[in-house]
Every structure is written in C-alpha cells, then in structure tokens.
Scaffold this motif. Sequence first.
Motif, PDB file in Angstrom:
ATOM      1  N   ILE A  60      21.444  39.735  40.529  1.00 44.94           N
ATOM      2  CA  ILE A  60      22.883  39.949  40.368  1.00 44.94           C
ATOM      3  C   ILE A  60      23.124  41.009  39.305  1.00 44.94           C
ATOM      4  CG2 ILE A  60      25.068  38.888  39.654  1.00 44.94           C
ATOM      5  CD1 ILE A  60      24.045  36.265  40.750  1.00 44.94           C
ATOM      6  N   GLN A  61      24.019  41.936  39.594  1.00 45.27           N
ATOM      7  CA  GLN A  61      24.442  42.926  38.609  1.00 45.27           C
ATOM      8  C   GLN A  61      25.807  42.488  38.071  1.00 45.27           C
ATOM      9  OE1 GLN A  61      24.463  46.961  40.031  1.00 45.27           O
ATOM     10  NE2 GLN A  61      24.921  47.835  38.018  1.00 45.27           N
ATOM     11  N   PRO A  62      25.833  41.865  36.885  1.00 48.32           N
ATOM     12  CA  PRO A  62      27.074  41.284  36.366  1.00 48.32           C
ATOM     13  C   PRO A  62      28.231  42.280  36.259  1.00 48.32           C
ATOM     14  CG  PRO A  62      25.199  40.542  35.073  1.00 48.32           C
ATOM     15  CD  PRO A  62      24.693  41.607  35.987  1.00 48.32           C
ATOM     16  N   SER A  63      27.925  43.549  35.971  1.00 47.87           N
ATOM     17  CA  SER A  63      28.993  44.536  35.795  1.00 47.87           C
ATOM     18  C   SER A  63      29.815  44.726  37.061  1.00 47.87           C
ATOM     19  CB  SER A  63      28.410  45.884  35.356  1.00 47.87           C
ATOM     20  OG  SER A  63      27.485  46.376  36.307  1.00 47.87           O
ATOM     21  N   GLU A  64      29.181  44.536  38.242  1.00 44.63           N
ATOM     22  CA  GLU A  64      29.926  44.695  39.499  1.00 44.63           C
ATOM     23  C   GLU A  64      30.960  43.584  39.676  1.00 44.63           C
ATOM     24  OE1 GLU A  64      30.033  47.077  41.619  1.00 44.63           O
ATOM     25  OE2 GLU A  64      28.425  48.295  40.787  1.00 44.63           O
ATOM     26  N   PHE A  65      30.622  42.367  39.249  1.00 46.27           N
ATOM     27  CA  PHE A  65      31.573  41.260  39.336  1.00 46.27           C
ATOM     28  C   PHE A  65      32.615  41.347  38.227  1.00 46.27           C
ATOM     29  CE2 PHE A  65      27.851  39.800  41.566  1.00 46.27           C
ATOM     30  CZ  PHE A  65      28.353  39.083  42.637  1.00 46.27           C
ATOM     31  N   LEU A  66      32.224  41.959  37.111  1.00 47.20           N
ATOM     32  CA  LEU A  66      33.130  42.058  35.977  1.00 47.20           C
ATOM     33  C   LEU A  66      34.265  43.045  36.236  1.00 47.20           C
ATOM     34  CD1 LEU A  66      32.408  41.999  32.281  1.00 47.20           C
ATOM     35  CD2 LEU A  66      33.374  44.136  33.135  1.00 47.20           C
ATOM     36  N   LYS A  67      33.998  44.113  36.983  1.00 49.79           N
ATOM     37  CA  LYS A  67      34.983  45.193  37.148  1.00 49.79           C
ATOM     38  C   LYS A  67      36.339  44.726  37.685  1.00 49.79           C
ATOM     39  CE  LYS A  67      32.247  48.016  39.385  1.00 49.79           C
ATOM     40  NZ  LYS A  67      31.696  49.192  40.105  1.00 49.79           N
ATOM     41  N   PRO A  68      36.399  44.001  38.814  1.00 47.53           N
ATOM     42  CA  PRO A  68      37.723  43.561  39.289  1.00 47.53           C
ATOM     43  C   PRO A  68      38.391  42.587  38.337  1.00 47.53           C
ATOM     44  CG  PRO A  68      35.965  42.573  40.606  1.00 47.53           C
ATOM     45  CD  PRO A  68      35.319  43.613  39.751  1.00 47.53           C
ATOM     46  N   ALA A  69      37.614  41.705  37.706  1.00 45.28           N
ATOM     47  CA  ALA A  69      38.188  40.762  36.745  1.00 45.28           C
ATOM     48  C   ALA A  69      38.743  41.500  35.534  1.00 45.28           C
ATOM     49  CB  ALA A  69      37.135  39.746  36.313  1.00 45.28           C
ATOM     50  N   PHE A  70      38.033  42.531  35.091  1.00 44.48           N
ATOM     51  CA  PHE A  70      38.480  43.353  33.964  1.00 44.48           C
ATOM     52  C   PHE A  70      39.820  44.005  34.282  1.00 44.48           C
ATOM     53  CE2 PHE A  70      38.645  47.659  32.145  1.00 44.48           C
ATOM     54  CZ  PHE A  70      38.599  47.374  30.790  1.00 44.48           C
ATOM     55  N   VAL A  71      39.952  44.541  35.480  1.00 42.15           N
ATOM     56  CA  VAL A  71      41.209  45.186  35.889  1.00 42.15           C
ATOM     57  C   VAL A  71      42.359  44.181  35.878  1.00 42.15           C
ATOM     58  CG1 VAL A  71      42.404  46.244  37.848  1.00 42.15           C
ATOM     59  CG2 VAL A  71      40.112  47.014  37.235  1.00 42.15           C
ATOM     60  N   ILE A  72      42.137  42.986  36.427  1.00 38.69           N
ATOM     61  CA  ILE A  72      43.188  41.969  36.497  1.00 38.69           C
ATOM     62  C   ILE A  72      43.628  41.534  35.104  1.00 38.69           C
ATOM     63  CG2 ILE A  72      43.727  39.627  37.258  1.00 38.69           C
ATOM     64  CD1 ILE A  72      43.573  41.595  39.541  1.00 38.69           C
ATOM     65  N   ILE A  73      42.671  41.267  34.214  1.00 38.54           N
ATOM     66  CA  ILE A  73      43.006  40.813  32.865  1.00 38.54           C
ATOM     67  C   ILE A  73      43.744  41.904  32.090  1.00 38.54           C
ATOM     68  CG2 ILE A  73      42.072  40.015  30.663  1.00 38.54           C
ATOM     69  CD1 ILE A  73      42.010  37.958  32.930  1.00 38.54           C
ATOM     70  N   CYS A  74      43.293  43.148  32.203  1.00 41.79           N
ATOM     71  CA  CYS A  74      43.983  44.247  31.521  1.00 41.79           C
ATOM     72  C   CYS A  74      45.395  44.436  32.074  1.00 41.79           C
ATOM     73  CB  CYS A  74      43.184  45.542  31.664  1.00 41.79           C
ATOM     74  SG  CYS A  74      41.711  45.619  30.620  1.00 41.79           S
ATOM     75  N   ALA A  75      45.551  44.302  33.395  1.00 41.68           N
ATOM     76  CA  ALA A  75      46.884  44.407  33.987  1.00 41.68           C
ATOM     77  C   ALA A  75      47.811  43.332  33.426  1.00 41.68           C
ATOM     78  CB  ALA A  75      46.782  44.279  35.514  1.00 41.68           C
ATOM     79  N   TRP A  76      47.300  42.128  33.280  1.00 40.38           N
ATOM     80  CA  TRP A  76      48.086  41.017  32.713  1.00 40.38           C
ATOM     81  C   TRP A  76      48.464  41.302  31.259  1.00 40.38           C
ATOM     82  CZ3 TRP A  76      45.978  36.853  29.401  1.00 40.38           C
ATOM     83  CH2 TRP A  76      46.940  35.882  29.114  1.00 40.38           C
ATOM     84  N   LEU A  77      47.513  41.819  30.470  1.00 38.91           N
ATOM     85  CA  LEU A  77      47.784  42.116  29.062  1.00 38.91           C
ATOM     86  C   LEU A  77      48.823  43.231  28.925  1.00 38.91           C
ATOM     87  CD1 LEU A  77      44.122  41.972  27.687  1.00 38.91           C
ATOM     88  CD2 LEU A  77      45.957  40.337  27.218  1.00 38.91           C
ATOM     89  N   PHE A  78      48.687  44.287  29.723  1.00 43.33           N
ATOM     90  CA  PHE A  78      49.669  45.373  29.682  1.00 43.33           C
ATOM     91  C   PHE A  78      51.057  44.872  30.086  1.00 43.33           C
ATOM     92  CE2 PHE A  78      46.011  48.488  30.529  1.00 43.33           C
ATOM     93  CZ  PHE A  78      45.943  48.862  29.191  1.00 43.33           C
ATOM     94  N   ALA A  79      51.106  44.032  31.120  1.00 47.02           N
ATOM     95  CA  ALA A  79      52.387  43.500  31.603  1.00 47.02           C
ATOM     96  C   ALA A  79      53.036  42.588  30.577  1.00 47.02           C
ATOM     97  CB  ALA A  79      52.169  42.757  32.922  1.00 47.02           C
ATOM     98  N   GLU A  80      52.234  41.771  29.894  1.00 43.41           N
ATOM     99  CA  GLU A  80      52.777  40.871  28.868  1.00 43.41           C
ATOM    100  C   GLU A  80      53.356  41.652  27.697  1.00 43.41           C
ATOM    101  OE1 GLU A  80      53.037  37.292  28.749  1.00 43.41           O
ATOM    102  OE2 GLU A  80      52.922  37.883  30.858  1.00 43.41           O
ATOM    103  N   HIS A  81      52.696  42.727  27.318  1.00 46.54           N
ATOM    104  CA  HIS A  81      53.213  43.555  26.222  1.00 46.54           C
ATOM    105  C   HIS A  81      54.540  44.210  26.613  1.00 46.54           C
ATOM    106  CE1 HIS A  81      53.264  46.223  22.754  1.00 46.54           C
ATOM    107  NE2 HIS A  81      53.488  47.239  23.588  1.00 46.54           N
ATOM    108  N   LYS A  82      54.625  44.672  27.858  1.00 50.46           N
ATOM    109  CA  LYS A  82      55.865  45.309  28.297  1.00 50.46           C
ATOM    110  C   LYS A  82      56.996  44.289  28.426  1.00 50.46           C
ATOM    111  CE  LYS A  82      57.525  48.805  31.504  1.00 50.46           C
ATOM    112  NZ  LYS A  82      57.183  49.703  32.632  1.00 50.46           N
ATOM    113  N   ARG A  83      56.632  43.047  28.818  1.00 48.59           N
ATOM    114  CA  ARG A  83      57.650  41.989  28.945  1.00 48.59           C
ATOM    115  C   ARG A  83      58.182  41.565  27.592  1.00 48.59           C
ATOM    116  NH1 ARG A  83      57.734  36.513  28.698  1.00 48.59           N
ATOM    117  NH2 ARG A  83      55.497  36.442  28.237  1.00 48.59           N
ATOM    118  N   GLN A  84      57.290  41.500  26.600  1.00 44.88           N
ATOM    119  CA  GLN A  84      57.673  41.073  25.256  1.00 44.88           C
ATOM    120  C   GLN A  84      56.880  41.902  24.248  1.00 44.88           C
ATOM    121  OE1 GLN A  84      57.784  36.843  24.965  1.00 44.88           O
ATOM    122  NE2 GLN A  84      58.198  36.832  22.741  1.00 44.88           N
ATOM    123  N   LEU A  85      57.551  42.838  23.589  1.00 43.28           N
ATOM    124  CA  LEU A  85      56.871  43.833  22.775  1.00 43.28           C
ATOM    125  C   LEU A  85      56.115  43.255  21.589  1.00 43.28           C
ATOM    126  CD1 LEU A  85      59.543  46.697  22.731  1.00 43.28           C
ATOM    127  CD2 LEU A  85      57.476  46.519  24.124  1.00 43.28           C
TER     128      LEU A  85
END
Length: 282
Positions: A60-85
């Motif tokens: 298993i190459q962990p980085s391949e499984f990490l990539k989509p999860a990384f995108v989702i978590i970063c999207a959530w963090l960016f969205a939370e900051h924009k929702r509440q500064l």
Amino acid sequence: IFTIPALAVMLAVSFLQARQIRRMSLVLICVMLVLMVAVLYVGVEVKGARRWVSLAGLSIQPSEFLKPAFVIICAWLFAEHKRQLDIPGNLFALLLLVLVVSLLVAQPDLGQTMLVTGTWGVMFFMAGLPWLWIMALGITGASGLFAAYTVFPHVALRINKFLTGEGDTFQVDMGREALINGSWFGVGPGEGTVKRIVPDAHTDFVFSVAGEEFGLIMCFFIMSIFAFIVLRGLSIALKEHDDFTRYAVGGLVTIFGLQSAINMCVNLQLMPAKGMTLPFIS
C-alpha cells in the motif's frame, strides 16, 4: 480483481452525506499519516525511496489514500474560516500542508509534494487568499524548488537532463520512440515493439504505449477524457452555493487533472521525468 472492490467503494461513498464524508476523511487522513510515518521505518525501499508499506500481503502506498482525504479536510477548514473568521481554518490547513509535505519529502517523493502543494494553492485561491499570501506562497514555492535542486542529486540530474539532453535519457527517449512508431493510428493492440524496452511501460509510460498501439488519435482521445472530467467538475463547483462542496470538488478535480497532466507531459518530454501514474489507466 481490484475493479470489483473499487466499484463497491465508489458506490458506497456516493450515498454519503457531506458530514459523513468529512468524518470518513478525518479518520482516513489520521490513519494514513500514521502509515506514512511507519513507511520511513518499515517501508519497502524501491529505487532509493520508501513509499510503500506491506499490510496483510498487500503493498500500500499511503500517500495515494491520503490525497483525497487531504483535499476534503482542507476544503472543510477553508470553508469554516470563511463561515466564521475567528476560526483559524486557514492556519490549520497550512499546518496540515506542512505536515504532509514534510512526510513526503522524507520518503522522498517530490512529485507528490508538488502535486499536493499545487492543489492546496488552487483551493486556497478559490477560498479568496489575499495578495500578500499569493506573493509569499510564490516565493516559498520557488525557494522549495531551488532547495530540491540543490539538496537532492536525482532532482538536479533529471532537470539537467531535461534542459541539456545530456546523460542517461533512455527512458524518455524510448517513450518518444514509442509515440513516433505508433504514428496517427497505431500499430494495433498488443503489436507494440518499442514498449517492450520502455522502463515502467505499464505505469509511468503507459501513455506512450497507448500512442504506439492505438496512435496519436487515441492520445488525443485520452487527453479529451481527462479535460472533460476536470472541466465538468469545475463547472459543478462553480454552480455550488456551499463553500465546502465547492472547495472539495474543485480540489479533487484539480489533483486528478494535475497528476494526469504531469504524467502526459513527461511522456511527451514537456517536463523533466517524474515517476507518476496516469489515473485509471496505469
């Protein structure tokens, strides 16, 4: 063999709600970060890099499984900051990027590092980053590239070979020969001869093999499929009113499109050689 569980996972995930997607991604990224640390100590070494870990007989190459999860978590963090500064979502996303990049460089896997960093930058741009951040990130990226050229001999060697054409260019030369041999319409399925001596013909240079056996027409068709998926995804993201969904969709098609573009550009000698697979084809 792998298509059956992959289809099952795809269908199962498609029924999940946004909140469930975030929770699943959080669990996945935590597990993969632990495995990426483990790779440095017990990982399988291939060509001087440790990127794979063996679990229950599977590599298993962990980085391949990490990539989509990384995108989702970063999207959530960016969205939370924009929702509440007052929520430091952008800062947490930056810290997560630094952590992931540090683990990738330690393997070393500079191709995935560039891919993850580029996707993060696109998502941050979508979230409305200030011009000061743009300049700071640009300088940091250029400094990182110069540092990689200075610190890692194999990076300097590949860049020098790309710029001068001198040294061992056998792999990229054979990839080009395969494309030339295929001409417009190819030599036929299974009839390729140059592919037999192209290193990593089934992964990094599968695009050249497709060109040899099915011709440049097939290459244009493959590029069109990737372009359609990326543009369709960005179109969907543009119409979304929910910030999290917009950033997540945009980030996922970006990392998908960038990886595809890097693989095809290497095959066409438009950039230095980099071992990166062509999604769904390699």
